[in-house]
Design an enzyme around this catalytic site. Structure first.
Site, PDB file in Angstrom:
ATOM      1  N   ASP A  36       0.812  -1.212   0.000  1.00 49.35           N
ATOM      2  CA  ASP A  36       0.000   0.000   0.000  1.00 49.35           C
ATOM      3  C   ASP A  36       0.850   1.269   0.000  1.00 49.35           C
ATOM      4  OD1 ASP A  36       1.044  -0.275   2.480  1.00 49.35           O
ATOM      5  OD2 ASP A  36      -0.824   0.044   3.585  1.00 49.35           O
ATOM      6  N   HIS A 240      24.489   0.024 -17.559  1.00 47.08           N
ATOM      7  CA  HIS A 240      23.414   0.447 -16.647  1.00 47.08           C
ATOM      8  C   HIS A 240      23.604  -0.154 -15.256  1.00 47.08           C
ATOM      9  CE1 HIS A 240      20.427   1.775 -20.010  1.00 47.08           C
ATOM     10  NE2 HIS A 240      21.395   2.643 -19.791  1.00 47.08           N
ATOM     11  N   ASP A 257      27.384   8.352 -13.453  1.00 54.57           N
ATOM     12  CA  ASP A 257      26.387   8.924 -14.370  1.00 54.57           C
ATOM     13  C   ASP A 257      25.179   9.224 -13.509  1.00 54.57           C
ATOM     14  OD1 ASP A 257      24.499   9.532 -16.270  1.00 54.57           O
ATOM     15  OD2 ASP A 257      24.970   7.843 -17.588  1.00 54.57           O
ATOM     16  N   ASP A 268      21.831  15.358 -17.271  1.00 53.38           N
ATOM     17  CA  ASP A 268      22.402  14.017 -17.486  1.00 53.38           C
ATOM     18  C   ASP A 268      23.909  14.194 -17.629  1.00 53.38           C
ATOM     19  OD1 ASP A 268      22.871  11.391 -18.131  1.00 53.38           O
ATOM     20  OD2 ASP A 268      21.794  11.417 -20.041  1.00 53.38           O
ATOM     21  N   HIS A 347      27.199   2.197 -27.633  1.00 51.16           N
ATOM     22  CA  HIS A 347      25.978   3.010 -27.596  1.00 51.16           C
ATOM     23  C   HIS A 347      26.139   4.215 -28.512  1.00 51.16           C
ATOM     24  CE1 HIS A 347      27.992   5.873 -24.894  1.00 51.16           C
ATOM     25  NE2 HIS A 347      28.378   4.853 -24.151  1.00 51.16           N
ATOM     26  N   HIS A 351      21.740  11.837 -27.030  1.00 53.37           N
ATOM     27  CA  HIS A 351      20.277  11.774 -27.176  1.00 53.37           C
ATOM     28  C   HIS A 351      19.712  13.136 -26.805  1.00 53.37           C
ATOM     29  CE1 HIS A 351      20.227  11.467 -22.743  1.00 53.37           C
ATOM     30  NE2 HIS A 351      21.213  10.613 -22.883  1.00 53.37           N
ATOM     31  N   HIS A 358      15.813  10.857 -21.665  1.00 57.96           N
ATOM     32  CA  HIS A 358      15.914  10.492 -23.078  1.00 57.96           C
ATOM     33  C   HIS A 358      14.693  11.131 -23.720  1.00 57.96           C
ATOM     34  CE1 HIS A 358      18.339   6.722 -21.766  1.00 57.96           C
ATOM     35  NE2 HIS A 358      19.064   7.818 -21.759  1.00 57.96           N
ATOM     36  N   GLU A 381      28.156  12.017 -25.227  1.00 57.60           N
ATOM     37  CA  GLU A 381      28.623  11.082 -24.211  1.00 57.60           C
ATOM     38  C   GLU A 381      29.381   9.879 -24.756  1.00 57.60           C
ATOM     39  OE1 GLU A 381      25.404   8.770 -22.364  1.00 57.60           O
ATOM     40  OE2 GLU A 381      23.967  10.077 -23.367  1.00 57.60           O
ATOM     41  N   TYR A 385      34.658   1.088 -22.880  1.00 51.89           N
ATOM     42  CA  TYR A 385      34.416   0.154 -21.778  1.00 51.89           C
ATOM     43  C   TYR A 385      35.178  -1.138 -22.060  1.00 51.89           C
ATOM     44  CZ  TYR A 385      30.611   3.513 -21.888  1.00 51.89           C
ATOM     45  OH  TYR A 385      29.897   4.679 -21.964  1.00 51.89           O
ATOM     46  N   ARG A 402      33.245   7.094 -19.394  1.00 55.81           N
ATOM     47  CA  ARG A 402      32.301   7.881 -20.195  1.00 55.81           C
ATOM     48  C   ARG A 402      32.405   9.318 -19.701  1.00 55.81           C
ATOM     49  NH1 ARG A 402      28.240   4.925 -19.784  1.00 55.81           N
ATOM     50  NH2 ARG A 402      26.982   5.821 -18.107  1.00 55.81           N
ATOM     51  N   GLU A 404      30.151  12.845 -20.201  1.00 56.95           N
ATOM     52  CA  GLU A 404      28.859  13.253 -20.761  1.00 56.95           C
ATOM     53  C   GLU A 404      28.488  14.669 -20.325  1.00 56.95           C
ATOM     54  OE1 GLU A 404      25.496  10.943 -19.296  1.00 56.95           O
ATOM     55  OE2 GLU A 404      24.309  11.558 -21.039  1.00 56.95           O
TER      56      GLU A 404
HETATM   57  N1  GLY Z   1      21.976   8.440 -17.903  1.00 62.15           N
HETATM   58  C1  GLY Z   1      21.446   7.826 -19.043  1.00 62.15           C
HETATM   59  C2  GLY Z   1      22.177   8.172 -20.254  1.00 62.15           C
HETATM   60  O1  GLY Z   1      23.273   8.685 -20.177  1.00 62.15           O
HETATM   61  O2  GLY Z   1      21.692   8.066 -21.341  1.00 62.15           O
HETATM   62 MN    MN Z   2      22.780  10.320 -21.509  1.00 63.84          MN
HETATM   63 MN    MN Z   3      23.955   9.681 -18.496  1.00 65.98          MN
END
Ligand code: GLY
Ligand code: MN
Ligand code: MN
Length: 436
Positions: A36, A240, A257, A268, A347, A351, A358, A381, A385, A402, A404
């Protein structure tokens, strides 16, 4: 411009594009966490964009065919017993005033009103990004209305995502949106600096997460804009990774991140730094490849350039760098053509970002990559890796990097909204000098 006018202008633009269509939108549903208890409520982004309404239990109809009440907001009615638990609700008059609605009605009447307004529309637009139940329901309502009006003529021919109009609008941010995004970016950048400042080997990843998320909320953000990633050592190679429960070791690189949501808008940011404040030779070599690519892509991000051109530039520089440091072997063009870099970079370069991390908006239009325009905001970004199971030279294994940033396209080029957090090796090492 007052806040109400911002939303009204958006609805007016929507109406212009809808012709004789009607927009029937449901607010986001609440989500059960356990038994609940619920997750903190977050309004659907399209619903918010058009109404400014952030409370649960709502729906709205934007109906150009109704000249008296083109904008109807359906809300939960006042209910003193429930309000004791969840907070006071505005009455209908107050709702009309606060949100600039033409009328506010009890949500209980929403479904029967939907059936009526559908009859005068030639198309129904709705939000399709959440809640399957709403999607099934509106299809069924459409079916009911169509079977009825067939004998009387008229009625809607189809159902379309409101996104076909609104997501294009959301792609170009106005000044008020940019101010909120800058604030989200600023507090996120400050939080990254704090994480670097407190970091010492022996801490756990979640302790850095807590320092950052506490800052987001302390500064008025609603919390993280997405689940924070704090990965040390090999964990940084898991794209992730959100367990954030490992102990940070001397010699690890840490990839964070994490960023805040402020006023419904996301930032982000990713930064990667050494746990002990000093990059090793191998870490430095990999980091410099990523940083060079990231800076070059940011420098190239301006009106007239396509999204794909940025990705191609990123790939070229990353792959050339990987060859230079001995991570890949062969000719750059061929490695790109064969996608041999996929073991280490899997990747896209970035974005759109806005109300959703996103964010909405097409990347391809009429079969061609989207051309950047002032007011768009995108992330840049790149990463490399090299996980511990990789066949790469041993010295590079267990390193994930990374970098970004969030980039606003302007008339003359761009503005890096997240420039407040350092990314040069010398800057990071100076900031973390307390570790030595
Ligand atoms: N934090 C998600 C991405 O970098 O797309
Ligand atoms: Mn991102
Ligand atoms: Mn990110």
């Amino acid at each position: 411009m007052t806040e109400n006018n911002i939303y009204k202008n958006r609805r007016d633009s929507l109406i212009k594009s809808m012709g004789k269509g009607v927009a029937i939108l449901k607010g986001a549903p609440t989500q059960t966490r356990t038994h609940d208890t619920e997750y903190p409520y977050r309004q659907d982004s399209d619903f918010f964009y058009l109404t400014g309404y952030t409370e649960p239990g709502a729906a709205c109809i934007i109906d150009p065919n109704n000249s008296d009440h083109p904008f109807t907001l359906f809300v939960l009615p006042q209910d003193p017993k429930k309000e004791v638990w969840t907070g006071w609700r505005l009455n209908f008059e107050e709702t009309v005033r606060k949100y600039g609605a033409d009328q506010a009605l009890d949500i209980a009447g929403y479904e029967s009103t939907v059936l009526t307004v559908m009859k005068t529309a030639d198309k129904v637009y709705t939000n399709l990004n959440h809640e399957q139940e709403h999607q099934y329901k509106i299809l069924d309502q459409l079916r009911q209305v169509r079977s009825e009006v067939q004998r009387n003529g008229g009625g809607p021919e189809g159902l379309e995502s409101i996104g076909s109009i609104v997501h294009e609008m959301r792609l170009i941010k106005d000044d008020a949106e940019i101010a909120l995004m800058q604030k989200a970016a600023d507090i996120s950048a400050e939080a990254h600096v704090k994480a670097m400042e407190v970091c010492v080997p022996g801490l756990h990843e979640y302790q850095l997460q807590s320092v950052m998320e506490s800052h987001f909320v302390f500064e008025g953000g609603s919390g993280p804009a997405y689940t924070s990633i704090v990965g040390s050592g090999d964990n940084a190679t898991v794209l992730h990774y959100v367990r954030n429960d490992a102990q940070i070791k001397d010699g690890d690189l840490i990839l964070i991140d994490a960023a805040a949501e402020f006023g419904m808008y996301a930032a982000d940011i990713t930064r990667t730094f050494p746990a002990n404040g000093k990059f090793s030779t191998a870490q430095r070599a990999l980091y410099e490849v990523v940083l060079k690519a990231q800076k070059a892509v940011i420098a190239a991000a301006k009106p007239g350039v396509t999204f794909q051109e940025l990705h191609d530039l990123d790939l070229k520089l990353l792959v050339a760098g990987m060859v230079e440091i001995g991570l890949l072997k062969g000719a750059v063009e061929e490695l790109i053509a064969k996608e041999s870099y996929q073991d280490y970079f899997m990747h896209k370069t970035g974005h759109w970002i806005g109300l959703d991390v996103h964010d909405m908006g097409k990347y391809i239009q009429a079969g061609k990559s989207r051309v950047l325009k002032p007011g768009m905001v995108l992330t840049v970004e790149p990463g490399i890796y090299v996980n511990s199971r990789s066949k790469a030279p041993k010295k590079y294994r267990g390193i994930g990097i990374r970098i970004e940033d969030d980039i606003l396209i302007t008339k003359s080029g761009n503005k890096n909204l997240t420039a407040g957090v350092p990314k040069e090796i010398s800057e990071i090492e100076a900031l973390m000098a307390h570790n030595k």
